[in-house]
Design a protein around this motif. Structure first.
Motif, mmCIF file in Angstrom:
data_model
loop_
_atom_site.group_PDB
_atom_site.id
_atom_site.type_symbol
_atom_site.label_atom_id
_atom_site.label_comp_id
_atom_site.label_asym_id
_atom_site.label_seq_id
_atom_site.Cartn_x
_atom_site.Cartn_y
_atom_site.Cartn_z
ATOM 1 N N TRP A 106 -4.506 5.836 9.565
ATOM 2 C CA TRP A 106 -5.020 5.046 10.682
ATOM 3 C C TRP A 106 -5.904 3.945 10.119
ATOM 4 O O TRP A 106 -6.602 4.136 9.131
ATOM 5 N N VAL A 107 -5.889 2.812 10.789
ATOM 6 C CA VAL A 107 -6.902 1.796 10.543
ATOM 7 C C VAL A 107 -7.907 1.913 11.683
ATOM 8 O O VAL A 107 -7.594 1.624 12.832
ATOM 9 N N ALA A 108 -9.077 2.386 11.356
ATOM 10 C CA ALA A 108 -10.096 2.569 12.377
ATOM 11 C C ALA A 108 -10.541 1.221 12.925
ATOM 12 O O ALA A 108 -10.437 0.198 12.254
ATOM 13 N N GLY A 109 -11.032 1.231 14.139
ATOM 14 C CA GLY A 109 -11.560 0.003 14.714
ATOM 15 C C GLY A 109 -12.906 -0.346 14.109
ATOM 16 O O GLY A 109 -13.617 0.509 13.588
ATOM 17 N N ALA A 110 -13.256 -1.618 14.165
ATOM 18 C CA ALA A 110 -14.576 -2.020 13.698
ATOM 19 C C ALA A 110 -15.656 -1.327 14.516
ATOM 20 O O ALA A 110 -16.754 -1.061 14.026
ATOM 21 N N ASP A 111 -15.351 -1.025 15.777
ATOM 22 C CA ASP A 111 -16.229 -0.212 16.612
ATOM 23 C C ASP A 111 -15.643 1.194 16.675
ATOM 24 O O ASP A 111 -14.439 1.364 16.888
ATOM 25 N N PRO A 112 -16.467 2.248 16.486
ATOM 26 C CA PRO A 112 -15.935 3.610 16.470
ATOM 27 C C PRO A 112 -15.386 4.087 17.801
ATOM 28 O O PRO A 112 -14.831 5.191 17.887
ATOM 29 N N GLY A 113 -15.508 3.274 18.854
ATOM 30 C CA GLY A 113 -14.938 3.650 20.140
ATOM 31 C C GLY A 113 -13.440 3.865 20.094
ATOM 32 O O GLY A 113 -12.855 4.440 21.013
ATOM 33 N N SER A 114 -12.800 3.416 19.012
ATOM 34 C CA SER A 114 -11.360 3.630 18.877
ATOM 35 C C SER A 114 -11.011 5.108 18.779
ATOM 36 O O SER A 114 -9.854 5.491 18.990
ATOM 37 N N ASP A 115 -11.992 5.949 18.464
ATOM 38 C CA ASP A 115 -11.766 7.409 18.471
ATOM 39 C C ASP A 115 -11.162 7.889 19.785
ATOM 40 O O ASP A 115 -10.325 8.793 19.804
ATOM 41 N N GLU A 116 -11.633 7.302 20.865
ATOM 42 C CA GLU A 116 -11.266 7.805 22.186
ATOM 43 C C GLU A 116 -9.763 7.865 22.380
ATOM 44 O O GLU A 116 -9.223 8.849 22.896
ATOM 45 N N SER A 117 -9.054 6.821 21.972
ATOM 46 C CA SER A 117 -7.632 6.735 22.274
ATOM 47 C C SER A 117 -6.782 7.719 21.493
ATOM 48 O O SER A 117 -5.635 7.959 21.849
ATOM 49 N N MET A 134 0.830 -1.192 0.000
ATOM 50 C CA MET A 134 0.000 0.000 0.000
ATOM 51 C C MET A 134 0.865 1.244 0.000
ATOM 52 O O MET A 134 0.419 2.318 -0.262
ATOM 53 N N GLY A 135 2.121 1.117 0.355
ATOM 54 C CA GLY A 135 3.057 2.190 0.142
ATOM 55 C C GLY A 135 2.875 3.391 1.014
ATOM 56 O O GLY A 135 3.365 4.468 0.708
ATOM 57 N N ASP A 136 2.198 3.289 2.123
ATOM 58 C CA ASP A 136 1.939 4.437 2.969
ATOM 59 C C ASP A 136 2.197 3.997 4.387
ATOM 60 O O ASP A 136 2.245 2.820 4.660
ATOM 61 N N ALA A 137 2.314 4.930 5.293
ATOM 62 C CA ALA A 137 2.561 4.514 6.663
ATOM 63 C C ALA A 137 1.270 4.581 7.432
ATOM 64 O O ALA A 137 0.644 5.598 7.472
ATOM 65 N N ILE A 138 0.878 3.479 8.021
ATOM 66 C CA ILE A 138 -0.404 3.418 8.697
ATOM 67 C C ILE A 138 -0.278 3.198 10.176
ATOM 68 O O ILE A 138 0.578 2.518 10.612
ATOM 69 N N THR A 139 -1.275 3.683 10.823
ATOM 70 C CA THR A 139 -1.450 3.347 12.219
ATOM 71 C C THR A 139 -2.840 2.792 12.350
ATOM 72 O O THR A 139 -3.679 3.116 11.581
ATOM 73 N N THR A 140 -3.094 1.969 13.330
ATOM 74 C CA THR A 140 -4.431 1.437 13.513
ATOM 75 C C THR A 140 -4.667 1.092 14.926
ATOM 76 O O THR A 140 -3.720 0.955 15.608
ATOM 77 N N PRO A 141 -5.823 0.820 15.336
ATOM 78 C CA PRO A 141 -6.101 -0.005 16.455
ATOM 79 C C PRO A 141 -7.027 -0.973 15.906
ATOM 80 O O PRO A 141 -7.152 -1.148 14.769
ATOM 81 N N ALA A 142 -7.695 -1.405 16.594
ATOM 82 C CA ALA A 142 -8.887 -2.120 16.413
ATOM 83 C C ALA A 142 -9.288 -1.898 17.804
ATOM 84 O O ALA A 142 -8.627 -2.251 18.683
ATOM 85 N N ARG A 143 -10.233 -1.231 18.006
ATOM 86 C CA ARG A 143 -10.643 -0.603 19.247
ATOM 87 C C ARG A 143 -9.501 0.264 19.722
ATOM 88 O O ARG A 143 -9.581 1.426 19.801
ATOM 89 N N THR A 144 -8.386 -0.212 20.050
ATOM 90 C CA THR A 144 -7.302 0.585 20.569
ATOM 91 C C THR A 144 -6.531 1.111 19.443
ATOM 92 O O THR A 144 -5.603 0.691 19.182
ATOM 93 N N ARG A 145 -6.685 1.531 18.532
ATOM 94 C CA ARG A 145 -5.863 1.917 17.436
ATOM 95 C C ARG A 145 -4.464 1.425 17.561
ATOM 96 O O ARG A 145 -3.625 2.125 17.968
ATOM 97 N N ARG A 146 -4.289 0.261 17.214
ATOM 98 C CA ARG A 146 -2.972 -0.296 17.253
ATOM 99 C C ARG A 146 -2.198 0.352 16.156
ATOM 100 O O ARG A 146 -2.662 0.460 15.055
ATOM 101 N N ILE A 147 -1.029 0.766 16.439
ATOM 102 C CA ILE A 147 -0.290 1.491 15.432
ATOM 103 C C ILE A 147 0.209 0.550 14.361
ATOM 104 O O ILE A 147 1.010 -0.272 14.584
ATOM 105 N N LEU A 148 -0.315 0.702 13.161
ATOM 106 C CA LEU A 148 0.106 -0.125 12.065
ATOM 107 C C LEU A 148 0.903 0.771 11.147
ATOM 108 O O LEU A 148 0.344 1.544 10.435
ATOM 109 N N ALA A 149 2.140 0.693 11.149
ATOM 110 C CA ALA A 149 2.919 1.507 10.254
ATOM 111 C C ALA A 149 2.942 0.823 8.927
ATOM 112 O O ALA A 149 3.363 -0.285 8.822
#
Length: 558
Positions: free
Chosen positions: A455-466, A1-16
């Protein structure tokens, strides 16, 4: 995908997302690996065998010690979650038989107790029965401060957990936690259940044999890890759903996007999940070589963060001007070949909480110049605006080596220059860019002015909080914006304090309007993932959540 990502899944796990694959912080462990690099079975499709590739190596096979996307894919082969998410973002019961609700009594009336009924007859790959004791152990392992986990957000809301019997487990919460079902041993919460009988004897699980020789309950067994070359799996004949249709899976580590594309053309591999958007013009020619190319919506959004510790960005008019200066259509067309789609807030249109009525600061350089004039920034003789002797200039950062991100930076730099803003590009190695606060990570320690990443958002939008609440400013959390917004804070707390989805949707409407309207983080586009699969691979169904490996027992290679 050639980009740097962060994510959670609920906790926004940082996916670089580094140079073509989702890469997260991973923790090395002791390894039990072979050094042979002889490629198995190259050059043609093999019935019953799936060969796929990406640029990242898992590093560890202990799911608690890393959150790298390609390894999460592996988890879906090897381990078991309470639930998976299907291609329609619906729960698919796995180790749990039903999804707890108020209606079925799984969630207590006060919302503080959640009871899970576990599937009978499930066995670990070594033949030991799976029970509630494994669940209790894994919760304790996640909460054990001696284990090197990256994130415990949401899990830290658990007051205690108890096994009522071998097939029933009960979670007691400190307070109502709305994303609980999407977090605890769900795909969105990152962590599957681990085997107590193999791991509970250790004071911590940071360096144990399991980390390179895993045992799970999933449809496939771990066979071999040839370091730097491949991982091999085989079908689990005792899988509770019955033996999977695939007999063998080979994951090839190929650290170059073009090489992966060439191996698809020569049929040395059968699939590339999350292919690089930078190669899309060549990728869309693959159907003539016997491949399907599918564009699937995702929870990944790419955005520009404006560090609120910098006084320049505390003026809403400056932020609005920067948003109006960005030519989203040109970026999407010239860089992503119109694969990705325009975005304005942090939830995609397919989310149950999506709010369409948010501010749109669309491309309008004249409006941008007007806003900067009103804010007192006067055009200087060198084409850079000045106010009280200060030039309207800052550094623009991204993860070095991400082809898409670096290309976007060039467009942003030109767009900002056209309205009198000087943006100097200063990129950082992925590991440093996404490192944690204690180790001086560029984002988490706030060592940037403006930052581009995903960012990879969580399946639940509660990941916004973190990532957006004031009480999660580092080192407390992941609000690398240093943004404090009382309106957003109240809405987030409200959304997390109820399981009523209709009420939560109202709160998340407020959150999305604040995110879009305040332009502290400027969402530019949502990514569509590119899935390339051989025509012979059947029953693969791309999913928008963390991974598309939700039904691997059904996959079949003809």
């Amino acid at each position: 995908m050639g980009d740097a990502i962060t994510t959670p899944a609920r906790t926004r796990r940082i996916l670089a997302l580094a140079c073509g694959a989702l890469a997260l912080f991973a923790l090395a462990s002791c390894t039990k690996i072979s050094q042979s690099t002889t490629p198995p079975n190259a050059g043609h499709s093999i019935p019953g065998t799936l060969r796929y590739a990406d640029i990242e190596e898992p590093i560890s096979f202990n799911p608690l010690l890393r959150t790298i996307a390609v390894a999460t894919d592996m988890d879906m082969f090897i381990f078991g979650f309470f639930y998976n998410f299907d291609d329609k973002m619906r729960y698919v019961p796995e180790l749990a038989t039903v999804v707890p609700t108020y209606q079925n009594g799984g969630i207590s009336k006060d919302g503080l107790t959640i009871t899970y009924h576990l599937r009978r007859g499930v066995k670990w790959h070594d033949g030991v029965p799976f029970t509630s004791h494994d669940v209790v152990f894994t919760v304790h392992a996640i909460l054990n401060p001696d284990n090197n986990l990256n994130l415990r957000t949401g899990w830290d809301q658990i007051r205690s957990v108890e096994a009522l019997d071998d097939n029933t487990v009960r979670f007691h919460l400190k307070s109502i936690y709305a994303p609980a079902i999407a977090t605890y041993f769900a795909e969105g919460g990152l962590y599957p259940v681990l085997p107590a009988h193999l791991l509970e004897k250790y004071p911590n699980i940071n360096q144990v044999p399991f980390n390179s020789d895993p045992i799970g309950t999933g449809p496939f067994k771990f066979v071999k890890w040839v370091h730097g070359d491949r991982v091999e799996l085989e079908a689990n004949p005792d899988y509770w759903r019955g033996p999977p249709k695939l007999k063998r899976i080979i994951y090839k580590v190929i650290p170059n996007d073009v090489t992966i594309l060439n191996q698809l053309r020569t049929h040395e591999i059968d699939a590339w999940f999350r292919a690089a958007v930078s190669l899309y013009p060549q990728i869309r020619e693959l159907p003539k070589d016997g491949f399907r190319v599918e564009l699937a919506p995702s929870l990944v959004y790419s955005h520009l963060d404006l560090n609120q510790k910098n006084p320049i960005f505390q003026d809403l008019r400056v932020r609005q001007a920067m948003a109006h200066a960005i030519d989203r259509a040109k970026i999407l067309h010239n860089i992503t070949y119109d694969v990705h789609v325009v975005g304005y807030a942090d939830l995609p249109s397919f989310s149950w909480a999506y709010e369409p009525d948010v501010a749109h600061y669309d491309y309008d350089p004249a409006k941008a110049r007007q806003l900067l004039d009103e804010a007192g920034w006067v055009m200087g003789p060198d084409g850079v605006r000045v106010k009280n002797g200060q030039r309207l200039a800052f550094n623009l950062a991204a993860a070095a080596g991400g082809k898409t991100g670096e290309a976007v930076e060039q467009y942003l730099q030109a767009d900002f220059k056209s309205i009198g803003i000087e943006a100097d590009i200063k990129n950082y190695p992925t590991a440093l860019y996404f490192d944690n606060y204690a180790r001086g990570g560029i984002l988490q320690a706030g060592k940037y002015d403006v930052a581009w990443f995903s960012w990879v958002a969580g399946a639940d939008p509660g990941s916004d909080e973190s990532i957006y609440t004031s009480y999660n400013i580092p080192p407390a959390g992941q609000n690398d914006l240093w943004w404090s917004d009382p309106v957003l804070d109240r809405a987030e707390r409200g959304a997390l304090s109820t399981y009523d989805q209709r009420l939560r949707k109202k709160y998340y409407s407020i959150v999305q309007k604040e995110i879009a309207g305040q332009a502290v983080t400027i969402v530019v586009f949502f990514q569509r993932q590119i899935f390339i699969t051989a025509d012979g691979l059947q029953n693969f169904k791309p999913a928008p959540a963390t991974t598309s490996n939700w039904n691997t027992w059904e996959w079949e290679m003809k």
